[in-house]
Design an enzyme around this catalytic site. Structure first.
Site, PDB file in Angstrom:
ATOM      1  N   LYS A  13      -1.261   0.584 -24.322  1.00 44.78           N
ATOM      2  CA  LYS A  13      -2.318   0.210 -25.964  1.00 44.78           C
ATOM      3  C   LYS A  13      -0.521   0.806 -26.737  1.00 44.78           C
ATOM      4  O   LYS A  13      -0.189  -0.193 -26.616  1.00 44.78           O
ATOM      5  CB  LYS A  13      -3.074   1.648 -26.447  1.00 44.78           C
ATOM      6  N   TYR A  29       0.468  -1.428   0.291  1.00 44.07           N
ATOM      7  CA  TYR A  29       0.266  -0.490  -0.151  1.00 44.07           C
ATOM      8  C   TYR A  29       0.960   1.511   0.429  1.00 44.07           C
ATOM      9  O   TYR A  29       2.135   1.662   0.772  1.00 44.07           O
ATOM     10  CB  TYR A  29      -1.368  -0.063   0.531  1.00 44.07           C
ATOM     11  N   THR A  44      -3.541   6.087 -21.486  1.00 45.48           N
ATOM     12  CA  THR A  44      -3.668   5.238 -21.577  1.00 45.48           C
ATOM     13  C   THR A  44      -1.690   3.916 -21.611  1.00 45.48           C
ATOM     14  O   THR A  44      -1.076   5.228 -22.562  1.00 45.48           O
ATOM     15  CB  THR A  44      -4.275   4.253 -21.420  1.00 45.48           C
ATOM     16  N   GLU A  76      -0.823   4.546  -0.091  1.00 43.87           N
ATOM     17  CA  GLU A  76      -1.018   6.150  -0.693  1.00 43.87           C
ATOM     18  C   GLU A  76       0.318   7.337  -0.507  1.00 43.87           C
ATOM     19  O   GLU A  76       0.419   7.057   0.604  1.00 43.87           O
ATOM     20  CB  GLU A  76      -2.752   6.314   0.338  1.00 43.87           C
ATOM     21  N   ARG A  88      -1.434  -2.137 -18.052  1.00 48.72           N
ATOM     22  CA  ARG A  88      -2.633  -1.338 -17.726  1.00 48.72           C
ATOM     23  C   ARG A  88      -2.757  -0.449 -16.781  1.00 48.72           C
ATOM     24  O   ARG A  88      -2.511  -0.639 -15.919  1.00 48.72           O
ATOM     25  CB  ARG A  88      -4.197  -2.185 -17.390  1.00 48.72           C
ATOM     26  N   ASP A  92      -6.771  14.000 -24.576  1.00 48.12           N
ATOM     27  CA  ASP A  92      -7.153  12.086 -24.280  1.00 48.12           C
ATOM     28  C   ASP A  92      -6.298  12.182 -25.683  1.00 48.12           C
ATOM     29  O   ASP A  92      -6.896  11.779 -26.560  1.00 48.12           O
ATOM     30  CB  ASP A  92      -7.819  12.139 -23.803  1.00 48.12           C
TER      31      ASP A  92
HETATM   32  N1  DSN Z   1     -11.464   0.254 -24.620  1.00 44.36           N
HETATM   33  C1  DSN Z   1      -9.994   1.048 -24.970  1.00 44.36           C
HETATM   34  C2  DSN Z   1     -10.450   1.253 -26.813  1.00 44.36           C
HETATM   35  O1  DSN Z   1     -10.626   0.334 -27.273  1.00 44.36           O
HETATM   36  O2  DSN Z   1     -10.302   1.707 -27.610  1.00 44.36           O
HETATM   37  C3  DSN Z   1     -11.103   2.266 -24.812  1.00 44.36           C
HETATM   38  O3  DSN Z   1     -11.644   2.803 -23.900  1.00 44.36           O
END
Ligand code: DSN
Length: 420
Positions: A232, A55, A229, A57, A238, A202
């Site tokens: 990707k 943990y 994120t 925080e 993740r 974003d």
């Molecule tokens: N789930 C992601 C996507 O496939 O674009 C975005 O949230």
């Protein structure tokens, strides 16, 4: 790792069987969902490490629990590398994923009811950009702008300025999860400045391509916030990342914790540190260029075979096939046919889609994962042929079985990082 797996096989065969099944699935097919990728073996190593036990925080040097010597090192490394990578002044690496990441920015600088100008969902925007079904859409007043489908999905910046002057947003938000073009961040920034709005991009889908210096960086255009994120095009664990101007640092940090989240997932933060380190290496620029080149080649291969693409091509890693228009089947059916031959995609709405989201008119494809597996332009041309043929000749069982065999043989020749 092998010892842990053997232990799992013995103590929980049901979970072990699912793990083995998923590994086989990821090796046996071609992954074309544009938001997915194969992470680095080093990231897999820390995700399954003792960092998951801790943990933490708070932030480095200011935690609510003891025993933070190594978590502080990890988080500081991740933050510093993220700032260098995106040329930003402040980074927060604790968001658990994309949705809390965006919520944290909204709550850092907006009040309930404030107006945000954001891209329409069916034109490529994202649920967390205020879709009415999302909680965020109920808390803030999101007003949507659209693209111009018959001008290759261009954004009409004159119309956007007029819209901004009409609604006086507190924030101009750009970014997407299904828009096959790069964005002119300077044009968004000029509009935001004219109406005194904050700017947020974003770039979850294209974070890796910005880090690899093959697409525009909103922070170079003076944006207040970049969110992405990490799993990707960045190829990481993740998670979510916020990079912002120093003036927003305090508000962002307290919005993530204690505003929205509890303890960060330090195993994922360790994976993010590794990921950002890798993305700073020259090899990542080579990878990013290949992702774009593969996408352009796949788009051309499909269009050469009379498959219609939304915006007529791609400038980034993704493309959206209008399968109703060119092949006479809906996106759900197309996704199923492609699954059958071992090509994983996802059904997708197209701009102002007359069909519902679970039976939309499109299918979204992207090249980050295939590129990670070493596939190049020549492979994309073959892939375009398999996709077009499978969809066009879907009723011909012999042909479908033949494509499936070819895809299997092709995949066997392309190792998956972390699995082979
Ligand atoms: N789930 C992601 C996507 O496939 O674009 C975005 O949230």
């Amino acid at each position: 790792m092998d010892a842990y797996r053997q232990l799992l096989a013995k103590t929980d065969p049901a979970v072990y069987a699912a793990l083995i099944g998923e590994e086989k699935r990821q090796k046996a097919g071609i992954e074309l969902i544009p938001s997915e990728n194969y992470t680095y073996p080093e990231v897999l190593a820390v995700l399954g490490s003792v960092f998951t036990n801790k943990y933490s925080e708070g932030y480095p040097g200011r935690r609510y629990y003891g025993g933070q010597e190594f978590t502080d090192q990890i988080e500081t490394l991740a933050r510093d590398r993220a700032k260098t990578l995106f040329r930003g002044e402040h980074a927060n690496v604790q968001p658990l994923s994309g949705s809390p990441m965006n919520q944290a920015v909204y709550f850092a600088v907006l009040k309930p009811g404030d107006t945000v100008l954001a891209m329409d969902l069916s034109h490529g925007g994202h649920l967390t950009h205020g879709a009415p079904v999302s909680h965020m859409g109920k808390v803030f007043n999101f007003v949507r702008y659209k693209t111009i489908p018959d001008r290759a999905g261009a954004i009409d910046f004159d119309a956007l300025l007029k819209q901004a002057k009409d609604i006086r947003p507190k924030m101009v938000l750009c970014g997407f999860s299904s828009y096959p073009r790069d964005l002119d961040y300077k044009a968004f920034k000029r509009i935001a400045d004219e109406v005194g709005a904050l700017t947020m991009a974003d770039v979850s889908h294209i974070g890796g391509l910005i880090a690899g210096n093959v697409l525009n960086n909103p922070l170079d255009a003076g944006f207040d916030f970049l969110t992405t994120t990490t799993h990707k095009s960045l190829r990481g664990p993740r998670g979510g990342l916020i990079v912002c101007k120093a003036v927003h640092a305090k508000a962002v940090d307290s919005s993530v914790f204690p505003g929205l989240q509890g303890g960060p997932h330090m195993n994922a933060v360790a994976g993010a540190a590794i990921t950002f380190g890798k993305a700073l290496e020259p090899a990542f620029q080579t990878y990013s260029k290949q992702v774009l080149s593969n996408a352009r080649t796949l788009a051309k291969a499909l269009m050469d075979r009379q498959v219609a693409l939304v915006t007529g091509g791609t400038e980034n890693h993704l493309m959206v096939m209008d399968v109703v228009k060119s092949l006479g089947l809906d996106g759900r059916e197309a996704e199923r046919v492609l699954d059958e031959v071992g090509i994983t995609t996802n059904k997708q709405v197209i701009p102002d889609d007359p069909n519902p989201p679970l039976r939309p008119s499109g299918v979204r494809l992207g090249t980050p994962a295939a590129t990670t597996r070493g596939m190049t332009e020549r492979d994309m041309d073959r892939l375009g042929g398999w996709i077009a043929d499978a969809l066009r000749y879907r009723a011909d069982a012999t042909r479908i079985a033949g494509i499936k065999r070819e895809v299997e043989a092709f995949c066997a020749a392309h190792p998956v990082p972390g699995l082979d």
